[in-house]
Design a protein around this motif. Structure first.
Motif, PDB file in Angstrom:
ATOM      1  N   LEU A   1       0.870  -1.176   0.000  1.00 16.78           N
ATOM      2  CA  LEU A   1       0.000   0.000   0.000  1.00 16.78           C
ATOM      3  C   LEU A   1       0.906   1.225   0.000  1.00 16.78           C
ATOM      4  O   LEU A   1       1.632   1.472   0.962  1.00 16.78           O
ATOM      5  N   HIS A   2       0.882   1.975  -1.097  1.00 17.91           N
ATOM      6  CA  HIS A   2       1.713   3.178  -1.214  1.00 17.91           C
ATOM      7  C   HIS A   2       0.916   4.396  -0.755  1.00 17.91           C
ATOM      8  O   HIS A   2      -0.232   4.591  -1.155  1.00 17.91           O
ATOM      9  N   ARG A   3       1.554   5.223   0.072  1.00 15.44           N
ATOM     10  CA  ARG A   3       0.939   6.476   0.505  1.00 15.44           C
ATOM     11  C   ARG A   3       1.784   7.638  -0.002  1.00 15.44           C
ATOM     12  O   ARG A   3       2.943   7.479  -0.347  1.00 15.44           O
ATOM     13  N   GLY A   4       1.188   8.802  -0.041  1.00 13.31           N
ATOM     14  CA  GLY A   4       1.798   9.937  -0.718  1.00 13.31           C
ATOM     15  C   GLY A   4       3.002  10.565  -0.059  1.00 13.31           C
ATOM     16  O   GLY A   4       3.717  11.339  -0.677  1.00 13.31           O
ATOM     17  N   GLY A   5       3.267  10.248   1.205  1.00 13.24           N
ATOM     18  CA  GLY A   5       4.395  10.846   1.909  1.00 13.24           C
ATOM     19  C   GLY A   5       4.380  10.410   3.359  1.00 13.24           C
ATOM     20  O   GLY A   5       3.510   9.650   3.781  1.00 13.24           O
ATOM     21  N   LYS A   6       5.346  10.892   4.101  1.00 15.77           N
ATOM     22  CA  LYS A   6       5.463  10.514   5.506  1.00 15.77           C
ATOM     23  C   LYS A   6       4.347  11.171   6.306  1.00 15.77           C
ATOM     24  O   LYS A   6       4.345  12.372   6.535  1.00 15.77           O
TER      25      LYS A   6
END
Length: 247
Positions: A61-66
């Motif tokens: 699951l990729h998220r847009g940033g920290k």
């Protein structure tokens, strides 16, 4: 257990994610793994994608940033609940949590809603952990136990197994806490909700590669939130006593 999902959040864990996935797959072959990556600059997400291409038990699951550890776990839990896994595990990618101990947590989850892998119950221990980090952890857990009136010895521990039904009761979408405080938040919600929470001993090993994400901001957040929850808890108890005496 008919289906298990292990959620592993990552941010710059390129040096460790491969080993974490391999050890987990070996320890619990039937489990699925979800790597939740916060757009790691070191390419952790791409490495996780490669692992997923080779193994249908691995997902990314990729998220847009920290966006924080707590938010990563909430996203991972939501992903697992939407796919009807029976048990959802949270585990670090850095090797501090030993995947070989997962079967013990899963066995305990057969008779519990939440199982916490504990460093501070008999049989639990830490290995090669810096004194300062260990002191912060022990003091934090003692303060949490006193402030909230809970018997949990390791409320900040992040190696856990949840029954899916329990996560649904905890209203995870409303959790805003991060770091140590995220772990306390969920454990406290479970205790207050009358769920069965047990601790099993684990060995926590200091990471050998990469950098810890712990910082003063996370510690301050935990202190502030736990103090507030403790005051609110005592106030509710006092109102109950006063109300009972009037009847």
């Amino acid at each position: 257990m008919t289906s298990v999902l292990v959620v592993i959040p990552t941010y710059n864990e390129a040096l460790t994610i491969g080993k974490a996935v391999d050890r987990t797959r070996t320890s619990v072959p039937d489990a699925h793994i979800l790597v939740v990556d916060d757009a790691s600059p070191d390419g952790t997400g791409a490495l996780a994608d490669e692992l997923a291409e080779l193994d249908d038990h691995v997902h990314v699951l990729h998220r847009g940033g920290k966006q924080g550890l707590g938010a990563a776990y909430v996203a991972g839990f939501g992903w697992g609940l939407a796919r009807d896994y029976d048990v959802i595990v949270e585990m670090d990618a850095d090797g501090s949590h030993q995947p070989e101990e997962l079967p013990r947590l899963l066995h305990a989850a057969e008779n519990a809603d939440l199982v916490i892998g504990s460093r501070y119950v008999p049989g639990g221990r830490t290995v090669n952990w810096p004194y300062k980090r260990q002191a912060i952890s022990r003091i934090g857990n003692t303060y949490t136990r006193v402030a909230l009136g809970t018997a949990l010895r390791d409320a900040t521990g992040g190696f856990r197994a949840f029954r899916a039904a329990a996560l649904r009761e905890l209203d995870i979408e409303s959790v805003a806490s991060q770091g140590y405080c995220f772990q306390v938040d969920l454990a406290w919600r479970a205790v207050r909700g009358g769920l069965r929470v047990i601790e099993v001993p684990i060995t926590f090993v200091e990471r050998e590669q990469g950098e810890s994400k712990m910082d003063g901001k996370i510690v301050r957040e935990a202190l502030w939130r736990v103090t507030r929850w403790g005051v609110e808890h005592r106030a509710r108890q006092l109102r109950g006593l006063v109300g009972g005496s009037r009847r």
